[in-house]
Design a protein around this motif. Structure first.
Motif, PDB file in Angstrom:
ATOM      1  N   LYS A 281       2.978  10.769  -8.109  1.00 19.85           N
ATOM      2  CA  LYS A 281       2.743   9.709  -7.136  1.00 19.85           C
ATOM      3  C   LYS A 281       2.733   8.374  -7.860  1.00 19.85           C
TER       4      LYS A 281
ATOM      5  N   GLY B 202       0.797  -1.213   0.000  1.00 17.25           N
ATOM      6  CA  GLY B 202       0.000   0.000   0.000  1.00 17.25           C
ATOM      7  C   GLY B 202       0.830   1.264   0.000  1.00 17.25           C
TER       8      GLY B 202
ATOM      9  N   ILE C 156       2.923   4.441  -1.175  1.00 18.10           N
ATOM     10  CA  ILE C 156       2.842   5.402  -2.284  1.00 18.10           C
ATOM     11  C   ILE C 156       4.127   6.193  -2.292  1.00 18.10           C
TER      12      ILE C 156
ATOM     13  N   LYS D 287       1.966   4.338  -7.089  1.00 18.56           N
ATOM     14  CA  LYS D 287       1.480   3.371  -6.117  1.00 18.56           C
ATOM     15  C   LYS D 287       2.281   2.086  -6.301  1.00 18.56           C
TER      16      LYS D 287
ATOM     17  N   HIS E 147      -0.481   3.311   7.700  1.00 17.94           N
ATOM     18  CA  HIS E 147      -0.206   4.432   6.803  1.00 17.94           C
ATOM     19  C   HIS E 147       0.373   5.613   7.543  1.00 17.94           C
TER      20      HIS E 147
END
Lengths: 141, 778
Positions: free
Chosen positions: B499, B441, B443, B501, B555
């Motif tokens: 960005k 997950g 980024i 991912k 996160h």
């Protein structure tokens, strides 16, 4: 012939760490309670009597009807108590001494927590065998 | 225990007492044993009536087992005393046969072939007593059961007190039990409860569980009647935690249902219940759960329930206490939602929110049953706590959760350290290496600085990264075979707003992220020549990229790094005039230094000369020989020869400011993993040809020196700071001035000295006349 006998080892904290009905009579629940009751009350007598003599075997310290309580006090103030109907004292003394030896062996086990219940089935078997040996054959019956 | 005094022979029944006997029988039959709470069926102790029978009929002959058993069957209860426990004592019937060998008494008036019934024994005793007692108080005591009871209570209380004072506590407690039973019978529940509490306290303290099992239900009953909820619950819990063989399962279920019922009802003063002996817990035998700082996790804990049935818990929370010395006493609490605990072992998982670093051990377990909150401090080593153990277990020191101090979880390094091509679209590689952590997950934010543009129309390539040795030499059959699963997976991922991912497969392996950038440098590069020595500045070619990786199970982990990437022109050009031919042409050697670690193929070179010079030969600005394509190995040099000639411009200013431009058409074949490489094709029809322009400043070479300058040695050998020194030099004209235009024979001289080291005293510049003839000296 049937006889009643209840053997209890009480630690120095007054907590029973081993109990066995070693009589040849069939075990009954109510009788077990009865025996516990008598032995527990007899502790009072023992706690006085134990300091009056330096012998380990205190003979019979208490009576209840026709049941007699005999007590053997070890050096660590652990009490071996036997509730029985009248029988010869020699046999009982020898019984106590043999059980004392077994008890010392239990204590030698480094994994045994002193003051905790003796859960060894080996110990149990041996005690019952000793009871059969000393309390019935040599008793006057 | 002292036995009660018995007469040698039992007194006989008075002759006309049959009516009394009948009345007594009635009372005996009507009296029944007190019913115990929870429907506990327990055989009462054979203390009274049966031994009474036995004692009274001890010396009587004609007693057989059969007769006695008849007698025993009729025994129901007693109107006397309180501790009414009845049981036909079957075993003593056997004993009976033994004692029957004694002689028959002759004092009885009953026919000798019939033993006394209980009622008869009672009546006989009463009559005998009435005849022997003279004390009036005593007579009143014996006149009715109530009087007798009050006298009995008085005596028993006194005896109990005395036993307690003389430290025969156990005897005292037995009598306290009797007193409590009488209070209970009379409805003095609070006094009864007090006495029962004394009894229970002693029995539980000394661990005689059978005795406790007998008395505790009585205490519970008192507490229930007194509505002492806390005490009642505690008693029920204690009953449940006793050894299970002491009660039938139905009885244990009854205890549990009482607890549950109370828990769900409204309690006046809810008190947290301590169920340390019933619900115990232990951590996993596995090594402690390790979490990184700021991460959540789940912890599974084994909880043992000693309840006989399933019990529903509204909530369950576990406290962990930090083990580190700095945080002693700080507790972290987790909770889980409603669940059902089955008897025996349950595994419960708790979700742990992010914690501070440290190691944690299990603390207390708390929860709610209905509206009742409970807590448990019972730790178990392996199995359930042995309730006979009164040596309490030490708090477990084994940590069950370790939260690591913040550490580096990921590392991002540039893949290539050598320079990339400036002004062309190049791949920049980043090695993203997770250090024992999953980047799932994650980024990646890429922020290019000034003069660097990320080409967002292109896809980002992410491939798995093998460490150095294998990556550069892909053809190594043995290594490829040994790792058939490692296929160098490549995936293309779009980039939006800087960005990226990270794909899931990349979360645990080291990956290489390639993204295309273009470094922009609008200034025209300058080559070096003897006329314009140039300092190379590496800084010009550096570009900074700020990277930020957001990852973590919560996160909340951020990794930031700024990396510097070098960009460079493919060539550095230097010129020199090799030789002058006799006809005035100059051979200009242009040396191409390859600045990159890739092979450069020079396809064509053309030189636009500045004013004052012109090409010879074909005149198209190409070098003399056709050596193209010219292959220049990484970091090496190649030279190209031009033939030029001075053209006759007299404009000195123009000469000073003009630059020549060298146009190089080249191609590059390089691996993006090692350095500069051929640019990423943005549009499909982009040619492989690249154009590089560099400006050179050529100065007219001094091939025919006109003057020679020489320094004369100093007057003194060693110079001291501050010492005034004369410097002399000599200028000699080597040849005649050919051009007549230069009529003036003055020379401008200028003395330039490094002001840091020298101070010039005197004129720094000036004109000196100098004759035009060859060989003249100044």
């Amino acid at each position: 012939m049937a006889s009643t006998a209840c053997f209890v080892i009480v630690s120095k904290n007054d907590i029973p760490i081993y109990e066995a009905e070693v009589g040849s009579a069939p075990k009954k629940e109510d009788l077990a309670y009865h025996h516990q009751f008598i032995l527990h009350a007899a502790l009072d007598v023992v706690q006085d009597l134990a300091w009056t003599t330096n012998a380990m075997f205190l003979r019979s310290v208490d009576r209840f009807n026709d049941l007699v309580v005999s007590v053997y006090v070890t050096a660590g103030h652990t009490r071996f108590m036997l509730l029985h109907d009248s029988r010869s004292e020699d046999g009982i003394k020898s019984f106590f001494q043999e059980v004392h030896e077994l008890y010392i062996k239990i204590f030698l086990n480094p994994l045994y927590l002193p003051g905790s219940r003796i859960a060894s089935s080996h110990f149990d078997t041996k005690v019952r065998a000793l009871a059969r040996k000393y309390l019935y054959i040599r008793g006057i019956y | 225990m002292l036995s009660w005094p018995k007469p040698a022979t039992w007194p006989s029944i008075p002759p006309d007492s049959s009516a009394e006997v009948m009345a007594k029988e009635k009372t005996i039959l009507q009296a029944k044993a007190r019913e115990k709470l929870f429907d506990i069926q327990r055989k009462p102790l054979p203390l009274e009536p049966s031994s009474l029978l036995r004692e009274a009929n001890r010396r009587r002959a004609f007693l057989s087992v059969g007769n006695l058993s008849e007698l025993y069957d009729s025994v129901d209860g007693s109107g006397l005393g309180a501790h009414s426990k009845l049981s036909p004592n079957k075993s003593s019937s056997n004993l009976m046969t033994r004692t029957m060998s004694g002689p028959a008494t002759s004092e009885t008036s009953l026919p000798v072939d019939r033993p006394m019934r209980l009622s008869e024994i009672h009546v006989a005793a009463e009559h005998a007593l009435k005849q022997t007692i003279s004390d009036p108080d005593f007579m009143t005591s014996l006149s009715s059961p109530e009087e007798f009871e009050s006298r009995y209570m008085e005596l028993t209380k006194g005896a109990a007190d005395n036993y307690h004072r003389s430290w025969w506590k156990r005897h005292g407690v037995v009598l306290d039990g009797e007193i409590a039973a009488i209070f209970f019978k009379h409805g003095n529940y609070d006094l009864a409860a007090k006495s029962y509490e004394k009894v229970c306290a002693l029995y539980s303290a000394e661990g005689w569980e059978e005795l406790l099992a007998d008395v505790l239900p009585d205490l519970a009953e008192c507490q229930k009647i007194l509505k002492d909820e806390a005490g009642y619950l505690a008693s029920c819990v204690k009953l449940l935690s006793l050894e299970s063989s002491l009660f039938s399962s139905k009885e244990r279920q009854a205890f549990q249902s009482e607890v549950v019922r109370l828990a769900h009802s409204e309690m006046r003063h809810p008190v947290p219940l301590d169920v340390s002996s019933l619900i115990t817990f232990a951590g996993n035998p596995a090594p402690p759960l390790e979490l990184c700082d700021g991460d959540p996790g789940t912890l599974s804990v084994a909880v043992w329930s000693g309840f006989p049935d399933d019990i529903t818990l509204e909530s369950l929370s576990l406290r962990l206490s930090a083990f580190s010395s700095a945080d002693e006493g700080l507790k972290a609490i987790r909770s889980t939602d409603a669940r059902v605990l089955v008897p025996g072992r349950n595994i419960i998982t708790f979700d742990i929110p992010p914690q501070k670093p440290g190691s944690y051990v299990l603390g207390a377990l708390t929860g709610q049953i209905g509206k009742l909150s409970f807590r448990s401090h019972g730790f178990s080593q392996d199995g359930p706590v042995d309730t006979d153990e009164f040596m309490s277990f030490e708090k477990p020191t084994r940590p069950v959760l370790k939260v690591r101090k913040p550490r580096a979880l990921v590392d991002i390094t540039p893949a290539v350290s050598s320079a990339l091509l400036m002004n062309e679209l190049q791949w920049i590689g980043l090695i993203v290496k997770p250090i024992d952590y999953s980047l799932k997950g994650g980024i990646l934010h890429i922020d290019a600085g000034a003069e660097l543009k990320i080409e967002e129309s292109q896809m980002i390539e992410i491939e798995s990264y093998r460490s150095d040795g294998e990556h550069s030499s892909p053809i190594d059959a043995s290594k490829v075979l040994s790792r058939p699963t490692d296929t160098g997976r490549v995936e293309k991922v779009p980039i939006e707003n800087g960005k990226i991912k990270l794909p899931d497969w990349a979360s645990d392996v080291t990956t290489l992220v390639w993204f295309p950038v273009r470094a922009i440098n609008d200034t025209v590069p300058k080559g070096t020549s003897p006329a314009s020595p140039q300092k190379h500045s590496i800084v010009d070619g550096m570009r900074m990229i700020a990277l930020k990786l957001e990852f973590g199970a919560f996160h909340n982990q951020i990794f930031e790094r700024t990396i510097a990437v070098h960009f460079t022109n493919p060539f550095h050009v230097s010129t020199r005039v090799v030789d002058k031919c006799n006809d005035g042409t100059l051979l200009l050697q242009v040396i191409l230094h390859s600045e990159v670690k890739a092979t450069l193929h020079v396809k064509d070179v053309s030189l636009d000369l500045q004013a004052g010079f012109e090409h010879l030969g074909k005149g198209d600005g190409r070098p003399t020989s056709s050596l193209f394509p010219l292959v220049i190995a990484p970091s090496s040099k190649a030279g190209i020869l031009f033939v030029i000639r001075l053209s006759g411009t007299k404009d000195l200013d123009e000469l000073e400011q003009a630059d020549s431009m060298l146009h190089i058409k080249y191609g590059i074949s390089g691996d993006r993993a090692t350095g500069a490489h051929s640019p990423v094709p943005v549009k499909p029809d982009d040619s492989e040809e690249l154009l590089f322009k560099i400006s050179l400043k050529l100065k007219r070479p001094v091939l025919d020196p006109c003057l020679a300058v020489g320094f004369l040695p100093f007057s003194t050998d060693c110079l001291r700071v501050g010492q005034l020194v004369n410097m002399k030099w000599r200028v000699e004209r080597l040849k005649d001035l050919e051009e007549a235009s230069l009529s003036d024979d003055e020379i401008l001289y200028q003395v330039d000295a490094n002001p840091q080291n020298w101070m010039v005293a005197g004129r720094k510049s000036g004109h000196i006349s100098f004759s035009e003839a060859q060989g003249s000296r100044i």
